[in-house]
Write an enzyme that holds these catalytic residues in place. Structure first.
Site, PDB file in Angstrom:
ATOM      1  N   TRP A 145       0.839  -1.354  -0.106  1.00  0.00           N
ATOM      2  CA  TRP A 145      -0.054   0.088   0.154  1.00  0.00           C
ATOM      3  C   TRP A 145       0.842   1.270  -0.034  1.00  0.00           C
ATOM      4  O   TRP A 145       1.773   1.231   0.856  1.00  0.00           O
ATOM      5  CB  TRP A 145      -0.850   0.010   1.320  1.00  0.00           C
ATOM      6  CG  TRP A 145      -1.622   1.413   1.458  1.00  0.00           C
ATOM      7  CD1 TRP A 145      -1.099   2.228   2.114  1.00  0.00           C
ATOM      8  CD2 TRP A 145      -3.039   1.599   1.094  1.00  0.00           C
ATOM      9  NE1 TRP A 145      -2.092   3.292   2.020  1.00  0.00           N
ATOM     10  CE2 TRP A 145      -3.173   2.922   1.592  1.00  0.00           C
ATOM     11  CE3 TRP A 145      -4.098   1.050   0.515  1.00  0.00           C
ATOM     12  CZ2 TRP A 145      -4.295   3.662   1.486  1.00  0.00           C
ATOM     13  CZ3 TRP A 145      -5.078   1.686   0.247  1.00  0.00           C
ATOM     14  CH2 TRP A 145      -5.306   2.855   0.770  1.00  0.00           C
ATOM     15  N   ASN A 196       0.366   5.671   0.242  1.00  0.00           N
ATOM     16  CA  ASN A 196      -0.624   6.932   0.084  1.00  0.00           C
ATOM     17  C   ASN A 196       0.166   8.223   0.027  1.00  0.00           C
ATOM     18  O   ASN A 196       1.102   8.444  -0.914  1.00  0.00           O
ATOM     19  CB  ASN A 196      -1.747   6.904   0.759  1.00  0.00           C
ATOM     20  CG  ASN A 196      -1.552   6.774   2.365  1.00  0.00           C
ATOM     21  OD1 ASN A 196      -1.065   5.852   2.998  1.00  0.00           O
ATOM     22  ND2 ASN A 196      -1.789   7.891   3.248  1.00  0.00           N
ATOM     23  N   ASP A 197      -0.130   9.083   1.076  1.00  0.00           N
ATOM     24  CA  ASP A 197       0.623  10.253   1.138  1.00  0.00           C
ATOM     25  C   ASP A 197       2.056  10.349   0.493  1.00  0.00           C
ATOM     26  O   ASP A 197       2.779   9.756   1.139  1.00  0.00           O
ATOM     27  CB  ASP A 197       0.423  11.211   2.019  1.00  0.00           C
ATOM     28  CG  ASP A 197      -0.989  11.288   2.904  1.00  0.00           C
ATOM     29  OD1 ASP A 197      -2.013  10.668   2.056  1.00  0.00           O
ATOM     30  OD2 ASP A 197      -1.224  11.790   3.891  1.00  0.00           O
ATOM     31  N   GLN A 202       3.815   7.412   2.598  1.00  0.00           N
ATOM     32  CA  GLN A 202       3.045   6.690   3.383  1.00  0.00           C
ATOM     33  C   GLN A 202       2.970   5.302   2.907  1.00  0.00           C
ATOM     34  O   GLN A 202       2.429   4.948   1.783  1.00  0.00           O
ATOM     35  CB  GLN A 202       1.638   7.162   3.636  1.00  0.00           C
ATOM     36  CG  GLN A 202       1.594   8.428   4.704  1.00  0.00           C
ATOM     37  CD  GLN A 202       1.997   8.036   6.086  1.00  0.00           C
ATOM     38  OE1 GLN A 202       1.327   7.682   6.838  1.00  0.00           O
ATOM     39  NE2 GLN A 202       3.303   8.467   6.617  1.00  0.00           N
ATOM     40  N   TRP A 227      -4.374  -0.267   3.943  1.00  0.00           N
ATOM     41  CA  TRP A 227      -3.834   0.627   4.862  1.00  0.00           C
ATOM     42  C   TRP A 227      -3.655   0.106   6.014  1.00  0.00           C
ATOM     43  O   TRP A 227      -4.370  -0.618   6.641  1.00  0.00           O
ATOM     44  CB  TRP A 227      -4.937   2.018   5.249  1.00  0.00           C
ATOM     45  CG  TRP A 227      -4.282   3.174   5.729  1.00  0.00           C
ATOM     46  CD1 TRP A 227      -3.734   4.175   5.305  1.00  0.00           C
ATOM     47  CD2 TRP A 227      -4.478   3.347   7.259  1.00  0.00           C
ATOM     48  NE1 TRP A 227      -3.425   5.101   6.367  1.00  0.00           N
ATOM     49  CE2 TRP A 227      -3.859   4.452   7.270  1.00  0.00           C
ATOM     50  CE3 TRP A 227      -5.062   2.568   8.349  1.00  0.00           C
ATOM     51  CZ2 TRP A 227      -3.867   4.827   8.758  1.00  0.00           C
ATOM     52  CZ3 TRP A 227      -4.915   2.940   9.497  1.00  0.00           C
ATOM     53  CH2 TRP A 227      -4.292   4.245  10.063  1.00  0.00           C
ATOM     54  N   PHE A 267       3.149   8.592  10.679  1.00  0.00           N
ATOM     55  CA  PHE A 267       2.342   9.382   9.616  1.00  0.00           C
ATOM     56  C   PHE A 267       2.818  10.520   8.855  1.00  0.00           C
ATOM     57  O   PHE A 267       4.372  10.711   9.029  1.00  0.00           O
ATOM     58  CB  PHE A 267       1.290  10.032  10.539  1.00  0.00           C
ATOM     59  CG  PHE A 267      -0.072   9.048  10.833  1.00  0.00           C
ATOM     60  CD1 PHE A 267       0.394   7.661  10.575  1.00  0.00           C
ATOM     61  CD2 PHE A 267      -1.186   9.633  11.279  1.00  0.00           C
ATOM     62  CE1 PHE A 267      -0.710   6.990  10.990  1.00  0.00           C
ATOM     63  CE2 PHE A 267      -2.192   8.781  11.543  1.00  0.00           C
ATOM     64  CZ  PHE A 267      -1.896   7.299  11.483  1.00  0.00           C
ATOM     65  N   SER A 268       2.323  11.533   7.954  1.00  0.00           N
ATOM     66  CA  SER A 268       2.868  12.280   7.064  1.00  0.00           C
ATOM     67  C   SER A 268       3.829  13.201   7.931  1.00  0.00           C
ATOM     68  O   SER A 268       3.709  13.607   8.765  1.00  0.00           O
ATOM     69  CB  SER A 268       1.602  12.856   6.257  1.00  0.00           C
ATOM     70  OG  SER A 268       1.153  12.002   5.621  1.00  0.00           O
ATOM     71  N   ASP A 316       0.674  16.111  10.351  1.00  0.00           N
ATOM     72  CA  ASP A 316       1.104  16.778   8.820  1.00  0.00           C
ATOM     73  C   ASP A 316       2.233  17.827   8.991  1.00  0.00           C
ATOM     74  O   ASP A 316       1.758  18.700   8.170  1.00  0.00           O
ATOM     75  CB  ASP A 316      -0.106  16.690   8.194  1.00  0.00           C
ATOM     76  CG  ASP A 316      -0.992  15.548   8.208  1.00  0.00           C
ATOM     77  OD1 ASP A 316      -0.610  14.563   8.210  1.00  0.00           O
ATOM     78  OD2 ASP A 316      -1.954  15.676   7.630  1.00  0.00           O
ATOM     79  N   GLU A 322      -6.185  18.465   6.130  1.00  0.00           N
ATOM     80  CA  GLU A 322      -4.873  17.591   6.294  1.00  0.00           C
ATOM     81  C   GLU A 322      -3.745  18.032   5.392  1.00  0.00           C
ATOM     82  O   GLU A 322      -3.908  18.992   4.418  1.00  0.00           O
ATOM     83  CB  GLU A 322      -5.166  16.140   6.025  1.00  0.00           C
ATOM     84  CG  GLU A 322      -6.005  15.503   6.627  1.00  0.00           C
ATOM     85  CD  GLU A 322      -6.402  14.005   6.392  1.00  0.00           C
ATOM     86  OE1 GLU A 322      -6.085  13.040   7.269  1.00  0.00           O
ATOM     87  OE2 GLU A 322      -6.738  13.761   5.262  1.00  0.00           O
TER      88      GLU A 322
END
Length: 416
Positions: free
Chosen positions: A15, A17-18, A34, A42, A74-75, A129, A178
């Site tokens: 997976w 993402n960001d 991510q 996720w 996290f981001s 973030d 976000e």
């Protein structure tokens, strides 16, 4: 059908993402992101890592910062201080608390978490973030209290001790903010500041930008405008240290609502193509204009007669027009009708994996538009037309191999 794109970054079999920690160092474009290193869904959030010499050819590396015990990674962002790379990220703890932490690297590949972590803790469950950048002789961090729809500005000289110096809030609303980014761009010799925010609420997810001023503490900006009007664009970030003063953006090519259902297993999630940003005036107001980065356009320089699986298409028109990308019965239709761009993916292939996927969008074109650029890949289409950008996923059962035009449409097709 193998949906893995030919001109966009994906994780190998997990997976994604960001985009996180975008930084240029020693001639390499670093992309952290991510990542669930254990599968295509996720969870177990960590920072994956890849590098590129040209924004198109990516080398995947081992996980840079891994989830550990009660802490998910996290981001965040990355900067360079005293010859080391500092990754500034959100520690998301199992008890729901979110705080900002540091990890250090001598080489940009192997990171060690700071023993003082977390370095900024508000006792909040929505504080996340961080985007860090240099302002004058010190650092600034912009982050969000997501549920309060509030941008926080902190200052530091050492990346460890932070002081809140400002806030930005919009009109009352629902949902969350976000992935903030804040950076300067010049227009007509004037330095303006652009604030980018990803938003989720009852209307879905989208990315907005505001253009205004920033004095190191307070951002003052105009009304929000869509940065990308497509369905599959979220959590974009810009590179720190891009050459020649460029501001280069990369986004997660997905819609959070159905990102976990897309039919691409064992990998899931892709990045957009890189885009260079500038400012222009529309109806007297400054707005962001996106163009495919020159590395992309240089790679797609061979004009061809047939439609390859990955193509850059230069589209022109002087009235109503249509472009149909076809693969057997599957059709992705773009059209210009009554001054609007129509993007219709209802018959584009696999569309029934989520009830919100099959749709048609009608988006006003900027006045005076006579053309746009389309980057087509195995599972995506990106349309850039000055201040209008549209990013959509598509899943044809075979690669699109035919382009039909109608009305006043023209098209030039370029391959790598």
């Amino acid at each position: 059908m193998d949906f893995r794109p030919l001109a966009h970054f994906t994780a190998q079999d997990t997976w994604l993402n960001d985009p996180n920690g975008l930084i240029v160092r020693d001639g390499r474009w670093h992309l952290f992101f991510q990542n669930n290193p254990h599968g295509p869904d996720w969870g177990n959030m960590s920072w994956g890592h890849a590098t590129s010499p040209d924004l198109l050819t990516w080398t995947r590396h081992p996980v840079a910062i891994a989830h550990e015990g009660p802490e998910a990674i996290f981001s965040g962002s990355a900067v360079e201080q005293d010859g080391r790379v500092a990754a500034v990220y959100t520690s998301a703890y199992a008890d729901g608390r979110q705080a900002q932490s540091l990890a250090w690297s001598e080489d940009g590949f192997t990171f060690v978490k700071d023993p003082a972590n977390p370095v900024l803790d508000r006792g909040s469950t929505g504080f996340r973030d961080p985007k860090v950048f240099r302002y004058g002789d010190s650092w600034r961090m912009v982050s969000v209290e997501a549920d309060e729809r509030t941008l926080l500005v902190h200052a530091s000289t050492d990346l460890r001790s932070w002081t809140e110096v400002g806030r930005f809030r919009d009109e009352p609303g629902t949902g969350i903010w976000e992935c903030p980014d804040l950076f300067p761009l010049r227009l007509d010799g004037e330095e303006l500041w652009v604030l980018v925010l990803s938003v989720q609420d009852a209307d879905g997810s989208r990315v907005v930008h505001r253009v205004g001023s920033f004095d190191g503490s307070v951002f003052t900006g105009g009304p929000p405008r869509l940065l990308d009007a497509g369905q599959d664009f979220y959590a974009p970030a810009t590179w720190t240290g891009a050459p020649a003063g460029r501001r280069v953006l990369l986004g997660w090519m997905a819609q959070p609502t159905y990102a976990g259902a897309t039919p691409t297993s064992p990998w899931r999630g892709a990045m957009t193509a890189p885009r260079d940003l500038s400012l222009a005036r529309v109806d007297g107001s400054p707005v962001v204009v996106q163009k495919f980065s020159p590395e992309v356009t240089a790679a797609f320089s061979r004009e061809v007669a047939d439609l390859p699986p990955a193509a850059l298409v230069r589209c022109g028109f002087d009235g109503d027009a249509s472009w149909e990308f076809r693969a057997g019965p599957d059709v992705l239709r773009l059209a210009v009708e009554d001054g609007s761009l129509v993007v219709d993916r209802r018959a584009s292939g696999l569309v029934d994996f989520h009830p919100q996927f099959a749709r048609v969008d009608r988006l006003p074109l900027p006045a005076g538009t006579t053309g746009f650029s389309v980057l087509l890949d195995r599972c995506s289409v990106e349309v850039l037309a000055g201040p209008l950008a549209v990013t959509q996923l598509v899943f044809p059962r075979e690669p699109f191999d035919e382009l039909r035009t109608g009305g006043s449409a023209s098209a030039r097709v370029f391959a790598r």
